[in-house]
Design a protein around this motif. Structure first.
Motif, short mmCIF file in Angstrom:
data_model
loop_
_atom_site.label_atom_id
_atom_site.label_comp_id
_atom_site.label_asym_id
_atom_site.label_seq_id
_atom_site.Cartn_x
_atom_site.Cartn_y
_atom_site.Cartn_z
N PHE A 94 0.81 -1.20 0.00
CA PHE A 94 0.00 0.00 0.00
C PHE A 94 0.86 1.27 0.00
N GLY A 95 2.13 1.09 -0.35
CA GLY A 95 3.02 2.22 -0.57
C GLY A 95 3.75 2.74 0.63
N ASP A 96 3.55 2.17 1.82
CA ASP A 96 4.27 2.64 2.99
C ASP A 96 5.77 2.49 2.78
N LEU A 97 6.52 3.52 3.13
CA LEU A 97 7.97 3.54 2.94
C LEU A 97 8.68 3.45 4.29
N PHE A 98 9.73 2.65 4.36
CA PHE A 98 10.50 2.49 5.58
C PHE A 98 11.87 3.14 5.38
N LEU A 99 12.20 4.10 6.25
CA LEU A 99 13.37 4.94 6.05
C LEU A 99 14.47 4.61 7.06
N TRP A 100 15.69 4.56 6.55
CA TRP A 100 16.86 4.34 7.41
C TRP A 100 17.74 5.58 7.36
N GLY A 101 18.02 6.14 8.53
CA GLY A 101 18.93 7.28 8.63
C GLY A 101 20.36 6.80 8.77
N GLU A 102 21.28 7.45 8.07
CA GLU A 102 22.68 7.02 8.12
C GLU A 102 23.24 7.04 9.53
N GLU A 103 22.77 7.96 10.35
CA GLU A 103 23.22 8.05 11.75
C GLU A 103 22.19 7.52 12.72
N THR A 104 20.90 7.65 12.40
CA THR A 104 19.84 7.37 13.37
C THR A 104 19.10 6.05 13.14
N GLY A 105 19.42 5.32 12.07
CA GLY A 105 18.80 4.03 11.84
C GLY A 105 17.34 4.13 11.42
N TYR A 106 16.53 3.14 11.82
CA TYR A 106 15.11 3.12 11.46
C TYR A 106 14.38 4.18 12.26
N LYS A 107 14.28 5.35 11.64
CA LYS A 107 13.79 6.52 12.35
C LYS A 107 12.40 6.94 11.91
N TYR A 108 12.01 6.62 10.67
CA TYR A 108 10.72 7.06 10.16
C TYR A 108 10.06 6.01 9.27
N LYS A 109 8.75 5.99 9.33
CA LYS A 109 7.91 5.23 8.42
C LYS A 109 6.93 6.20 7.78
N VAL A 110 6.81 6.16 6.47
CA VAL A 110 5.88 7.03 5.76
C VAL A 110 4.63 6.24 5.42
N MET A 111 3.50 6.60 6.03
CA MET A 111 2.20 5.99 5.71
C MET A 111 1.55 6.86 4.64
N VAL A 112 1.82 6.52 3.40
CA VAL A 112 1.49 7.42 2.30
C VAL A 112 -0.01 7.61 2.12
N ALA A 113 -0.81 6.57 2.37
CA ALA A 113 -2.25 6.68 2.16
C ALA A 113 -2.86 7.77 3.03
N ARG A 114 -2.28 7.97 4.22
CA ARG A 114 -2.79 8.97 5.16
C ARG A 114 -2.02 10.29 5.09
N GLY A 115 -0.88 10.29 4.42
CA GLY A 115 -0.05 11.48 4.40
C GLY A 115 0.73 11.68 5.68
N TRP A 116 1.03 10.59 6.39
CA TRP A 116 1.70 10.68 7.68
C TRP A 116 3.14 10.19 7.59
N VAL A 117 4.04 10.93 8.24
CA VAL A 117 5.42 10.48 8.45
C VAL A 117 5.55 10.20 9.94
N ILE A 118 5.71 8.93 10.29
CA ILE A 118 5.66 8.52 11.69
C ILE A 118 7.08 8.36 12.24
N GLU A 119 7.34 9.04 13.33
CA GLU A 119 8.67 9.01 13.94
C GLU A 119 8.83 7.76 14.81
N LYS A 120 9.96 7.07 14.61
CA LYS A 120 10.32 5.90 15.41
C LYS A 120 11.47 6.26 16.36
#
Length: 220
Positions: A94-120
């Motif tokens: 459903f298009g959700d994107l999982f983001l890895w920060g070079e320094e901070t690791g798994y820091k964000y997930k983008v729930m695209v259907a809702r327009g939300w960037v969720i902080e981890k």
């Protein structure tokens, strides 16, 4: 290249998600590009399994290079790029994107259907190899499905109607939930992920939510 040894977390992931499908080998150029930027363990998964999907596209390990422009569109309205350099390393049907920060690791997930960037929570860099193993170890198939307004999961119905997803495809709502569309099966279509997510980003309604804000959204 050392012999690949399967860790128990990724082994558990494979037990739940099945063996990789639509595998595309990872080039030495790509490995060199992301060396010291993404966890060495993730690069080992790329070498062993390539970029690939699981369960007919429910979940996919992706080449971050393919998503650089798209991620820039989604993060541009936020201050997130000021804090670290982020890469899309996985996404779901459903298009959700999982983001890895070079320094901070798994820091964000983008729930695209809702327009939300969720902080981890993220992790400091010395723990990144363990963190990426845990990421896969704690995944479950149910969390990557999408529920309609009545609480019914949609993925299997989407597969029956549209077939398995290609690497550049996702299931998206038309009209988008961001602009008032309803989360029901009749509004789902199989779409090009890069075109669809670029359009969603242009709506300008992206929200960055921490855990508490997400809980408030869920119960509002």
């Amino acid at each position: 290249m050392l012999e690949f040894k399967l860790d128990e977390d990724f082994e558990g992931f494979l037990e739940d998600f099945g063996m990789p499908e639509q595998q595309e080998s990872c080039s030495s150029i790509t490995l060199e590009k992301f060396k010291n930027k993404l966890p060495e363990r993730l690069l080992e998964y790329w070498q062993e399994y390539g970029f690939c999907s699981f369960k007919q596209g429910l979940f996919r390990i992706v080449n971050p290079s393919d998503y650089e422009d798209l991620l820039g569109e989604w993060l541009e309205p936020t201050d997130i790029p000021d804090n670290d350099v982020y890469h899309v390393f996985a996404r779901n049907a459903f298009g959700d994107l999982f983001l890895w920060g070079e320094e901070t690791g798994y820091k964000y997930k983008v729930m695209v259907a809702r327009g939300w960037v969720i902080e981890k929570k993220g992790k400091v860099k010395k723990d990144h190899n363990t963190a990426i193993e845990y990421f896969f170890g704690f995944l479950d198939t149910a969390s990557h499905d999408f529920k309609d307004e009545a609480g019914n999961v949609l993925f299997e119905s989407c597969i029956k109607k549209f077939g398995a997803l290609a690497p550049n495809e996702m299931f998206g709502f038309e009209p988008s939930l961001i602009v008032g569309g309803e989360a029901n099966f009749d509004n789902i279509n199989k779409v090009n992920i890069f075109v669809h997510l670029s359009i969603l980003a242009q709506f300008g309604q992206i929200e960055v939510l921490d855990h508490d804000a997400l809980i408030r959204k869920a119960f509002s």
